[in-house]
Scaffold this active site. Structure first.
Site, mmCIF file in Angstrom:
data_model
loop_
_atom_site.group_PDB
_atom_site.id
_atom_site.type_symbol
_atom_site.label_atom_id
_atom_site.label_comp_id
_atom_site.label_asym_id
_atom_site.label_seq_id
_atom_site.Cartn_x
_atom_site.Cartn_y
_atom_site.Cartn_z
ATOM 1 N N GLU A 44 6.282 -1.969 5.619
ATOM 2 C CA GLU A 44 7.479 -2.414 6.336
ATOM 3 C C GLU A 44 7.143 -3.189 7.605
ATOM 4 O O GLU A 44 8.029 -3.481 8.406
ATOM 5 C CB GLU A 44 8.346 -1.208 6.685
ATOM 6 N N VAL A 124 19.616 -7.550 2.311
ATOM 7 C CA VAL A 124 18.176 -7.336 2.383
ATOM 8 C C VAL A 124 17.457 -8.634 2.075
ATOM 9 O O VAL A 124 17.682 -9.257 1.033
ATOM 10 C CB VAL A 124 17.741 -6.222 1.405
ATOM 11 N N HIS A 172 20.833 2.134 -0.793
ATOM 12 C CA HIS A 172 20.491 1.697 0.559
ATOM 13 C C HIS A 172 21.414 2.358 1.591
ATOM 14 O O HIS A 172 22.129 1.681 2.335
ATOM 15 C CB HIS A 172 20.610 0.171 0.650
ATOM 16 N N ASP A 176 18.535 1.570 8.353
ATOM 17 C CA ASP A 176 17.126 1.185 8.332
ATOM 18 C C ASP A 176 16.321 2.389 7.842
ATOM 19 O O ASP A 176 16.806 3.517 7.861
ATOM 20 C CB ASP A 176 16.669 0.770 9.735
ATOM 21 N N GLY A 179 13.348 2.267 2.706
ATOM 22 C CA GLY A 179 12.134 2.202 1.907
ATOM 23 C C GLY A 179 11.244 3.412 2.131
ATOM 24 O O GLY A 179 10.758 4.030 1.189
ATOM 25 N N ARG A 180 11.043 3.751 3.401
ATOM 26 C CA ARG A 180 10.182 4.887 3.701
ATOM 27 C C ARG A 180 10.787 6.202 3.236
ATOM 28 O O ARG A 180 10.093 7.068 2.695
ATOM 29 C CB ARG A 180 9.857 4.908 5.198
ATOM 30 N N THR A 181 12.094 6.338 3.407
ATOM 31 C CA THR A 181 12.756 7.542 2.906
ATOM 32 C C THR A 181 12.693 7.594 1.392
ATOM 33 O O THR A 181 12.452 8.654 0.796
ATOM 34 C CB THR A 181 14.212 7.592 3.379
ATOM 35 N N ARG A 183 10.396 6.337 -0.548
ATOM 36 C CA ARG A 183 9.042 6.690 -0.979
ATOM 37 C C ARG A 183 8.758 8.168 -0.739
ATOM 38 O O ARG A 183 8.044 8.811 -1.513
ATOM 39 C CB ARG A 183 8.025 5.795 -0.273
ATOM 40 N N TYR A 208 5.185 -4.525 -5.440
ATOM 41 C CA TYR A 208 6.118 -3.407 -5.244
ATOM 42 C C TYR A 208 7.553 -3.914 -5.125
ATOM 43 O O TYR A 208 8.453 -3.460 -5.846
ATOM 44 C CB TYR A 208 5.695 -2.639 -3.997
#
Length: 251
Positions: A44, A124, A172, A176, A179-181, A183, A208
């Protein structure tokens, strides 16, 4: 052998030396805490190196020459990672779990939006997908929670984790940190089912995101399934090397 046969083969080999307990379990957890935090943040745009991430997480040191946000992201992801491991003993992943994970990651960055559904529409970069409007998020997330509960056993564990990630990032739900959440909850699903983590190195960032877009824009999840299975397979090989598990009859 296809990638899933390889994953299952090494999964069986690793299971033969389980359970990981005591000092060994702590070592493995700490080892991947650094690796997953660094890689997930780097995807990110976080500028910390893996060595600097280790300094922040293990030694509590600040690192000069980086935006303060980068440090907050490392600390927050480390806390969310630790929380993820408290959920291993169950096979459910709830809306409450997801909000708690995001809150831990995001609280030092933007406390007002940490663990809270976004209140605005989002676009996005690089994606032509029209994400749900804010008024639909709670309904979509409850639907996702029910899907986890009802459909989990219908999939191979790696496929389930990958599809969970796809469904989550396509909703989504946060302003913000999606993505990290995403994963983190994907990896939570994997470890709940006894599989190894899927760690995505920044060098594979383009692949990815491309495989995610193939799902969002073309309805094709297969490339992402294979991509995540490859990442699990690479972690399995690393675990076997670290624990000196013989690669007898390796695929």
């Amino acid at each position: 052998m296809n990638i899933y046969e390889k994953v299952d083969y090494y999964h069986k080999a690793i299971n033969e030396v389980r359970p990981f307990e005591g000092h060994m379990l702590t070592q493995l957890k700490d080892y991947y805490r650094i690796g997953l935090t660094w890689s997930s943040n780097a995807i990110e745009g976080n500028t910390l190196t893996i060595s600097e991430t280790k300094m922040v997480l293990e030694d509590g040191l600040t690192v000069g020459g980086h935006p303060l946000r980068d440090l907050y992201e490392a600390v927050g992801h480390g806390e969310a990672y630790d929380f993820m491991f408290t959920l291993i003993g169950k096979r459910s992943i709830t809306v409450q779990d997801i909000k708690a994970m995001h809150r831990l990651f995001y609280k030092s960055i933007d406390e007002g939006n940490a663990g809270t559904w976004r209140k605005v529409n989002v676009v996005v970069s690089g994606s032509g997908y029209a994400f749900p409007v804010p008024q639909e998020i709670e309904k979509q997330m409850r639907k996702l929670e029910k899907w986890v509960q009802d459909k989990r056993n219908n999939f191979h564990p790696v496929t389930f984790a990958a599809l969970l990630h796809l469904k989550f990032v396509t909703i989504h739900p946060f302003i913000d940190g999606n993505g990290r959440t995403g994963r983190l909850i994907m990896n939570l699903a994997l470890i709940q089912d006894g599989f190894q983590l899927a760690i995505i190195p920044p060098v594979l960032r383009a692949e990815y995101f491309d495989t995610i877009r193939q799902y969002q824009n073309k309805g094709n999840p297969a490339p992402f399934y294979d991509f995540i299975a490859e990442r699990v397979y690479e972690t399995q090989k690393e675990i076997m090397r670290l624990l000196h598990i013989p690669f007898t009859g390796r695929p």
